[in-house]
Design a protein around this motif. Structure first.
Motif, PDB file in Angstrom:
ATOM      1  N   ASP A 258       1.018  -1.064  -0.189  1.00 51.99           N
ATOM      2  CA  ASP A 258      -0.516  -0.041  -0.032  1.00 51.99           C
ATOM      3  C   ASP A 258       0.945   0.755  -0.065  1.00 51.99           C
ATOM      4  O   ASP A 258       1.612   1.641   1.432  1.00 51.99           O
ATOM      5  N   PRO A 259       0.971   2.657  -0.846  1.00 47.08           N
ATOM      6  CA  PRO A 259       2.200   2.828  -1.068  1.00 47.08           C
ATOM      7  C   PRO A 259       1.804   4.285  -0.146  1.00 47.08           C
ATOM      8  O   PRO A 259       2.617   4.570   0.164  1.00 47.08           O
ATOM      9  N   VAL A 260       0.724   4.264  -0.220  1.00 52.03           N
ATOM     10  CA  VAL A 260       0.227   5.346   1.397  1.00 52.03           C
ATOM     11  C   VAL A 260       0.340   5.212   2.833  1.00 52.03           C
ATOM     12  O   VAL A 260       0.797   5.942   2.673  1.00 52.03           O
ATOM     13  N   ALA A 261       0.279   4.058   2.767  1.00 52.11           N
ATOM     14  CA  ALA A 261       0.623   3.381   4.290  1.00 52.11           C
ATOM     15  C   ALA A 261       1.722   3.493   4.429  1.00 52.11           C
ATOM     16  O   ALA A 261       2.684   3.422   5.376  1.00 52.11           O
ATOM     17  N   THR A 262       2.824   2.872   3.730  1.00 52.21           N
ATOM     18  CA  THR A 262       3.689   2.452   3.588  1.00 52.21           C
ATOM     19  C   THR A 262       4.189   4.072   3.470  1.00 52.21           C
ATOM     20  O   THR A 262       6.112   4.631   4.147  1.00 52.21           O
ATOM     21  N   ALA A 263       4.656   4.727   2.251  1.00 57.32           N
ATOM     22  CA  ALA A 263       5.170   6.821   3.346  1.00 57.32           C
ATOM     23  C   ALA A 263       4.910   6.351   4.135  1.00 57.32           C
ATOM     24  O   ALA A 263       5.669   7.951   4.955  1.00 57.32           O
ATOM     25  N   ALA A 264       3.580   6.442   5.548  1.00 54.77           N
ATOM     26  CA  ALA A 264       3.580   7.309   6.160  1.00 54.77           C
ATOM     27  C   ALA A 264       4.862   6.657   7.274  1.00 54.77           C
ATOM     28  O   ALA A 264       5.132   7.387   8.086  1.00 54.77           O
ATOM     29  N   ALA A 265       4.387   4.967   7.043  1.00 53.60           N
ATOM     30  CA  ALA A 265       5.696   4.212   8.006  1.00 53.60           C
ATOM     31  C   ALA A 265       7.272   5.238   7.511  1.00 53.60           C
ATOM     32  O   ALA A 265       7.765   5.493   8.794  1.00 53.60           O
ATOM     33  N   VAL A 266       7.146   4.975   6.378  1.00 51.78           N
ATOM     34  CA  VAL A 266       8.599   6.105   6.030  1.00 51.78           C
ATOM     35  C   VAL A 266       9.030   7.644   6.360  1.00 51.78           C
ATOM     36  O   VAL A 266      10.045   7.346   6.621  1.00 51.78           O
ATOM     37  N   ALA A 267       7.788   7.721   6.557  1.00 52.89           N
ATOM     38  CA  ALA A 267       8.136   9.451   6.814  1.00 52.89           C
ATOM     39  C   ALA A 267       8.793   9.872   8.476  1.00 52.89           C
ATOM     40  O   ALA A 267       9.175  10.776   8.674  1.00 52.89           O
ATOM     41  N   PHE A 268       7.869   8.429   9.205  1.00 56.16           N
ATOM     42  CA  PHE A 268       7.948   8.662  10.380  1.00 56.16           C
ATOM     43  C   PHE A 268       9.971   7.606  11.182  1.00 56.16           C
ATOM     44  O   PHE A 268      10.670   8.518  11.581  1.00 56.16           O
ATOM     45  N   GLY A 269      10.281   7.164   9.673  1.00 57.18           N
ATOM     46  CA  GLY A 269      11.255   6.602   9.543  1.00 57.18           C
ATOM     47  C   GLY A 269      12.785   7.108   9.728  1.00 57.18           C
ATOM     48  O   GLY A 269      13.400   7.401   9.957  1.00 57.18           O
ATOM     49  N   MET A 281      16.173   6.525   8.657  1.00 58.74           N
ATOM     50  CA  MET A 281      16.003   5.359   7.224  1.00 58.74           C
ATOM     51  C   MET A 281      16.405   6.829   6.040  1.00 58.74           C
ATOM     52  O   MET A 281      15.472   8.103   5.966  1.00 58.74           O
ATOM     53  N   GLU A 282      17.895   6.724   5.654  1.00 60.01           N
ATOM     54  CA  GLU A 282      18.568   7.852   5.119  1.00 60.01           C
ATOM     55  C   GLU A 282      18.581   7.300   3.503  1.00 60.01           C
ATOM     56  O   GLU A 282      18.468   8.217   2.799  1.00 60.01           O
ATOM     57  N   ARG A 283      18.040   6.162   3.161  1.00 60.70           N
ATOM     58  CA  ARG A 283      18.501   5.885   1.510  1.00 60.70           C
ATOM     59  C   ARG A 283      16.889   4.893   0.961  1.00 60.70           C
ATOM     60  O   ARG A 283      17.009   3.757   2.051  1.00 60.70           O
ATOM     61  N   VAL A 284      15.938   6.142   0.264  1.00 59.48           N
ATOM     62  CA  VAL A 284      14.627   5.166  -0.009  1.00 59.48           C
ATOM     63  C   VAL A 284      14.751   4.549  -1.332  1.00 59.48           C
ATOM     64  O   VAL A 284      14.440   5.268  -1.836  1.00 59.48           O
ATOM     65  N   TYR A 285      14.752   3.370  -1.732  1.00 63.48           N
ATOM     66  CA  TYR A 285      14.947   2.436  -2.591  1.00 63.48           C
ATOM     67  C   TYR A 285      13.021   2.086  -3.022  1.00 63.48           C
ATOM     68  O   TYR A 285      12.787   1.115  -2.502  1.00 63.48           O
ATOM     69  N   VAL A 286      12.555   2.788  -4.088  1.00 69.57           N
ATOM     70  CA  VAL A 286      11.242   2.463  -4.206  1.00 69.57           C
ATOM     71  C   VAL A 286      10.738   1.467  -5.808  1.00 69.57           C
ATOM     72  O   VAL A 286      11.179   2.323  -6.220  1.00 69.57           O
ATOM     73  N   HIS A 287       9.557   0.265  -5.825  1.00 69.74           N
ATOM     74  CA  HIS A 287       9.129  -0.324  -7.081  1.00 69.74           C
ATOM     75  C   HIS A 287       8.674   1.817  -8.029  1.00 69.74           C
ATOM     76  O   HIS A 287       7.615   2.051  -7.555  1.00 69.74           O
ATOM     77  N   GLN A 288       9.626   0.894  -9.102  1.00 68.00           N
ATOM     78  CA  GLN A 288       9.109   1.798 -10.354  1.00 68.00           C
ATOM     79  C   GLN A 288       7.274   1.467 -10.518  1.00 68.00           C
ATOM     80  O   GLN A 288       6.467   2.422 -10.515  1.00 68.00           O
ATOM     81  N   ASP A 289       6.687   0.596  -9.447  1.00 68.47           N
ATOM     82  CA  ASP A 289       5.372  -0.134 -10.360  1.00 68.47           C
ATOM     83  C   ASP A 289       4.194   0.915  -9.306  1.00 68.47           C
ATOM     84  O   ASP A 289       2.825   1.031  -9.157  1.00 68.47           O
ATOM     85  N   VAL A 290       4.888   2.013  -7.774  1.00 66.77           N
ATOM     86  CA  VAL A 290       4.628   2.697  -6.811  1.00 66.77           C
ATOM     87  C   VAL A 290       5.141   3.701  -6.755  1.00 66.77           C
ATOM     88  O   VAL A 290       4.500   4.522  -5.850  1.00 66.77           O
ATOM     89  N   ALA A 291       5.780   3.841  -6.708  1.00 70.10           N
ATOM     90  CA  ALA A 291       5.989   5.499  -7.072  1.00 70.10           C
ATOM     91  C   ALA A 291       5.768   6.543  -6.901  1.00 70.10           C
ATOM     92  O   ALA A 291       5.651   7.089  -6.513  1.00 70.10           O
ATOM     93  N   GLU A 292       5.338   6.697  -7.724  1.00 72.64           N
ATOM     94  CA  GLU A 292       4.362   7.727  -8.403  1.00 72.64           C
ATOM     95  C   GLU A 292       3.198   8.142  -7.213  1.00 72.64           C
ATOM     96  O   GLU A 292       3.675   9.237  -6.417  1.00 72.64           O
ATOM     97  N   ALA A 293       2.754   6.834  -6.550  1.00 79.13           N
ATOM     98  CA  ALA A 293       1.159   7.022  -5.754  1.00 79.13           C
ATOM     99  C   ALA A 293       2.311   7.141  -4.112  1.00 79.13           C
ATOM    100  O   ALA A 293       2.300   8.209  -3.574  1.00 79.13           O
ATOM    101  N   PHE A 294       3.084   6.348  -3.775  1.00 80.93           N
ATOM    102  CA  PHE A 294       4.679   6.534  -2.917  1.00 80.93           C
ATOM    103  C   PHE A 294       4.779   7.809  -3.094  1.00 80.93           C
ATOM    104  O   PHE A 294       4.900   8.280  -1.424  1.00 80.93           O
TER     105      PHE A 294
END
Length: 469
Positions: A258-269, A281-294
């Motif tokens: 879930d890109p939105v829920a995961t983004a919230a978790a990464v924001a806190f991290g 979390m100092e480096r974020v590697y996101v899969h292209q399939d969810v990248a835009e929404a994330f």
């Protein structure tokens, strides 16, 4: 303005050194205390006291040592809010966040100390022939504990629990940037005189402490550069060191989450404590399939991290510890932007007093930029889009650091592959998961020495085998 003092052998003592420095509230830039800068004489007196107290403390039954520590943990928990207020004043952490971490650290201290009750300080092992062999594990101390400024109380309690429960005495040196909470922690301590001694200062105290021949173990948390010096010093003396150093922790966001829920978790991290966490979390590697929404959700989440004085209830993001730390963040963002990165949120130093910097999201970064190669220790989330989980795994592993890593995925094969990341801790689908019972050792330039549960007791003791024919 209060002038801070050392705690040596149970007595609050004026520093012998002549140098002092000012402790500054990073939210207001006001001076809040005057702190000794340290001296070899202060260190020698503190180690003297630890040496004197060592035999009696080690001779106490384990259960009595554990009871001392359990009572101290209860006292710390009862004063968690007060200690968090001091952490806020000295390094900017929001009080609510600090209170939660300190309360958790007090509970962890009780758990870590209780581990001593089941630890095999003495065991008989079978062997060939007649006779018996007994393995006795005794303290290596006195020990030196040198802690950083970002989590002064939790880091101190985390190191002290196993060391003290195992029978070691300690000389504690907090960071010169955050001495207020350490002084109050010592005031709340009810242990025999000399069991824990406090010496304040910068490298003028840290260097002679690590070099003292009577110190059997140095437990150091800090920068890679300082850790190398500690490791060289202890290695030259043939003494032990536990080194927890810098990190550049990656997070992999896989397709299918879930890109939105995961983004919230990464924001806190990435943004909690203004990014001033060793395992941020100092480096974020996101899969292209969810990248835009994330990325859209991450930028929106960054806007919710309200800047302000950590004493204010509405503050989510306090200041950085000082101007020097903020300058590092600015340099990393400037380098990235000048080389083609895009700022999706934040990225501008706010006007006014205090060392504030907003939660910042960068895209279009690459692995050659400072923001991807050097520890930032600030509220930054640089995002790289990858074409596959394997690419994310490879790029996440391509670093000289190895403190921790986080992976968000629902694919069982990818969960299994996550263990290939060279790091002391790998979290899957929950940043900061696990508890005091976990064992870990940093990889690469992030340090050395296994800790956690029984590993901390192994490090805090030295085994002797006694064979009776």
């Amino acid at each position: 303005m209060k002038t801070l003092r050392n705690l040596i052998g149970g007595d609050w003592t004026n520093a012998r050194g002549e140098a002092f420095h000012e402790v500054v509230d990073p939210a207001t830039e006001e001076v809040v205390a005057r702190c000794p800068s340290g001296s070899a004489q202060d260190v020698r007196l503190a180690v003297d006291a630890a040496v004197r107290a060592q035999p009696a403390w080690a001779d106490l039954p384990v259960a009595e040592r554990v009871e001392f520590l359990s009572r101290w943990a209860d006292t710390v928990a009862a004063h968690a809010g007060e200690l968090a207020e001091l952490e806020c004043r000295e390094m900017g952490k929001p009080v609510a966040l600090g209170t939660a971490f300190i309360a958790g650290a007090a509970q962890s201290l009780k758990i870590a100390a209780a581990e001593a009750l089941g630890y095999a300080f003495e065991e008989t092992v079978a062997g060939p022939g007649d006779g018996s062999t007994t393995i006795v594990r005794g303290p290596v101390g006195p020990a030196a504990v040198i802690v950083p400024w970002n989590f002064p109380i939790p880091m101190t309690l985390g190191a002290l629990g196993p060391l003290l429960a195992a029978g070691n005495t300690v000389v504690l040196k907090p960071s010169e940037r955050s001495p207020l909470s350490a002084v109050r922690l010592m005031e709340l301590m009810d242990l025999p005189d000399g069991v824990v001694n406090l010496v304040l200062g910068d490298a003028r105290a840290g260097a002679p402490l690590a070099a003292d021949e009577r110190i059997g173990l140095v437990h150091f948390t800090g920068s890679v550069e300082a850790g190398r010096r500690v490791g060289a010093e202890t290695g030259g003396r043939l003494r032990r060191s536990i080194l927890e150093l810098g990190g550049k922790d990656p997070v992999i966001v896989d397709a299918g989450v879930d890109p939105v829920a995961t983004a919230a978790a990464v924001a806190f991290g990435a943004f909690a404590n203004s990014g001033q966490i060793c395992t941020s979390m100092e480096r974020v590697y996101v899969h292209q399939d969810v990248a835009e929404a994330f990325v859209d959700a991450l930028a929106e989440a960054a806007g919710g991290y309200t800047l302000g004085d950590g004493h204010d209830a509405g503050t989510v993001l306090g200041p950085l510890v000082d101007r020097r730390q903020r300058d590092i963040v600015v340099r990393h963002v400037t380098d990235a932007v000048e080389r083609g990165a895009t700022v999706r949120a934040g990225g501008v130093v706010p006007e006014g007093r205090g060392f504030f910097y907003p939660a910042t999201v960068l895209t279009g970064v690459d692995d050659s930029m400072l923001v991807m190669t050097e520890e930032t220790f600030g509220p930054l989330a640089p995002v790289v889009v990858v074409s596959s989980f394997e690419e994310g795994l490879e790029r996440a592993s391509g670093t000289r650091f190895g403190l921790a890593a986080t992976v968000y995925t629902h694919d069982p094969a990818h969960i299994a592959a996550a263990r290939r990341i060279p790091a002391g801790v790998v979290w899957v689908n929950q940043w900061q998961g696990g508890g005091p019972e976990r064992l870990y050792e940093p990889a690469g330039d992030s340090g050395m020495g296994a800790t956690g549960a029984r590993a901390s007791y192994d490090a805090a003791t030295r085994p002797t085998s006694i064979h009776v024919a």
